[in-house]
Design a protein around this motif. Structure first.
Motif, short mmCIF file in Angstrom:
data_model
loop_
_atom_site.label_atom_id
_atom_site.label_comp_id
_atom_site.label_asym_id
_atom_site.label_seq_id
_atom_site.Cartn_x
_atom_site.Cartn_y
_atom_site.Cartn_z
N UNK A 224 0.42 -2.27 4.93
CA UNK A 224 1.65 -2.24 4.45
C UNK A 224 1.47 -1.78 2.69
N UNK A 225 0.27 -2.20 2.35
CA UNK A 225 0.16 -1.83 0.85
C UNK A 225 -0.23 -0.40 0.62
N UNK A 226 -0.88 0.19 1.64
CA UNK A 226 -1.29 1.60 1.57
C UNK A 226 0.35 2.38 1.60
N UNK A 227 1.18 1.93 2.87
CA UNK A 227 2.52 2.48 2.76
C UNK A 227 3.16 2.30 1.60
N UNK A 228 3.08 1.14 0.84
CA UNK A 228 3.84 1.24 -0.27
C UNK A 228 3.44 2.03 -1.45
N UNK A 229 2.09 2.08 -1.51
CA UNK A 229 1.59 2.98 -2.54
C UNK A 229 1.91 4.54 -2.27
N UNK A 230 1.63 4.78 -0.95
CA UNK A 230 2.33 6.16 -0.77
C UNK A 230 3.90 6.42 -1.05
N UNK A 231 4.54 5.46 -0.62
CA UNK A 231 6.05 5.60 -1.05
C UNK A 231 6.29 5.70 -2.57
N UNK A 232 5.56 5.01 -3.30
CA UNK A 232 5.59 4.84 -4.67
C UNK A 232 5.28 6.40 -5.21
N UNK A 233 4.15 6.97 -4.66
CA UNK A 233 3.71 8.24 -5.21
C UNK A 233 4.63 9.43 -4.83
N UNK A 234 5.25 9.30 -3.52
CA UNK A 234 6.50 10.03 -3.51
C UNK A 234 7.57 9.93 -4.00
N UNK A 235 7.88 8.75 -4.52
CA UNK A 235 9.06 8.52 -5.27
C UNK A 235 9.07 9.09 -6.70
N UNK A 236 7.65 8.91 -7.24
CA UNK A 236 7.53 9.51 -8.50
C UNK A 236 7.40 10.87 -8.51
N UNK A 237 6.90 11.40 -7.49
CA UNK A 237 6.99 12.97 -7.48
C UNK A 237 8.30 13.72 -7.26
#
Length: 266
Positions: A224-237
């Motif tokens: 879940x933490x890895x998914x959260x980091x990936x979603x955050x990076x997608x959101x920022x981009x």
């Protein structure tokens, strides 16, 4: 246990004391202090378990105005020593952390009271133009913050494990159970604070996505933490405010806002 782990634990304790006022590297937070002590003592699993539980409790601790929150640094370091070096259980470590946090609060008030006098000395040195003395006095005040955690940590280490176990066994069940229940209530407050920070139209979808994934799948917390980091990076981009796009016409990009601020000073 050899001398090296003891020295490393005392180093972590000293850094945790410094970070109680610096807030630079967050060594005073349970997730950092307990994990480091668990690693240097050869008990990483116990350290991580204690770190995660205490961190959720510490989320509800904050300084509001003149009210000083319980001391997370002493609670983290001393309880980690009890669990990783004295053989106490994680639940006993959590229960003892509540009392240790209150004791740490008394110590931090005492040290900050002394610091007031040191700052007056620094003011006098500044009026005389003695900048070296000003610097040394500030470093001395910071040193006191480190010793505030290091000295109690050394005392806990010096106490024999048998004495610690005997003291824990003397504690009535209703006391340890009550402290554990109180810690659970504070965890709820910590969760509520985190959710409150997410209470924006842009971030609510991520909360519900994580909630659904945790309920309907077998994904672990690490996953879940890895998914959260990936979603955050997608959101920022994808968000124009963060990638510099979309600001040509409306002037809402970070670059446009900085240019506007700089132009005000020209």
């Amino acid at each position: 246990m050899g001398i090296l782990p003891v020295v490393l634990v005392l180093v972590v304790a000293f850094l945790a004391g410094l970070e109680g006022v610096l807030d630079e590297w967050q060594f005073h937070q349970p997730i950092i202090a307990c994990t480091l002590i668990g690693i240097v003592t050869g008990h990483p699993m116990e350290g991580v378990l204690l770190a995660g539980t205490l961190q959720m409790i510490a989320l509800g601790w904050m300084n509001i105005g003149a009210a000083v929150a319980p001391d997370a640094a002493l609670a983290s370091v001393a309880s980690a020593i009890l669990v990783c070096m004295k053989g106490a259980s994680v639940s006993d470590g959590v229960a003892s952390a509540m009392a240790l946090a209150v004791a740490g609060l008394v110590l931090t008030i005492f040290v900050r009271t002394i610091t007031v006098g040191i700052i007056h000395l620094a003011d006098n040195a500044a009026e005389q133009g003695n900048l070296t003395m000003v610097n040394n006095l500030h470093l001395f005040a910071l040193l006191l913050q480190g010793l505030r955690i290091l000295i109690p940590a050394a005392f806990v280490i010096a106490v024999p494990a048998e004495a610690v176990q005997a003291a824990l066994e003397v504690i009535p069940v209703w006391v340890s159970g009550g402290l554990a229940a109180a810690g659970g209530f504070i965890v709820v407050v910590g969760y509520a604070m985190v959710i409150n920070m997410m209470a924006t139209r842009e971030l609510w979808p991520f909360f519900f996505i994580g909630f659904v994934l945790s309920v309907l799948s077998g994904i672990t917390l690490i996953g879940m933490g890895i998914i959260g980091v990936c979603l955050a990076l997608i959101y920022l981009n994808l968000k124009p405010e963060f990638n510099g796009g979309g600001g040509g016409a409306g002037g809402n990009s970070v670059e446009a806002q900085l240019d506007s601020i700089l132009n005000d000073y020209e």
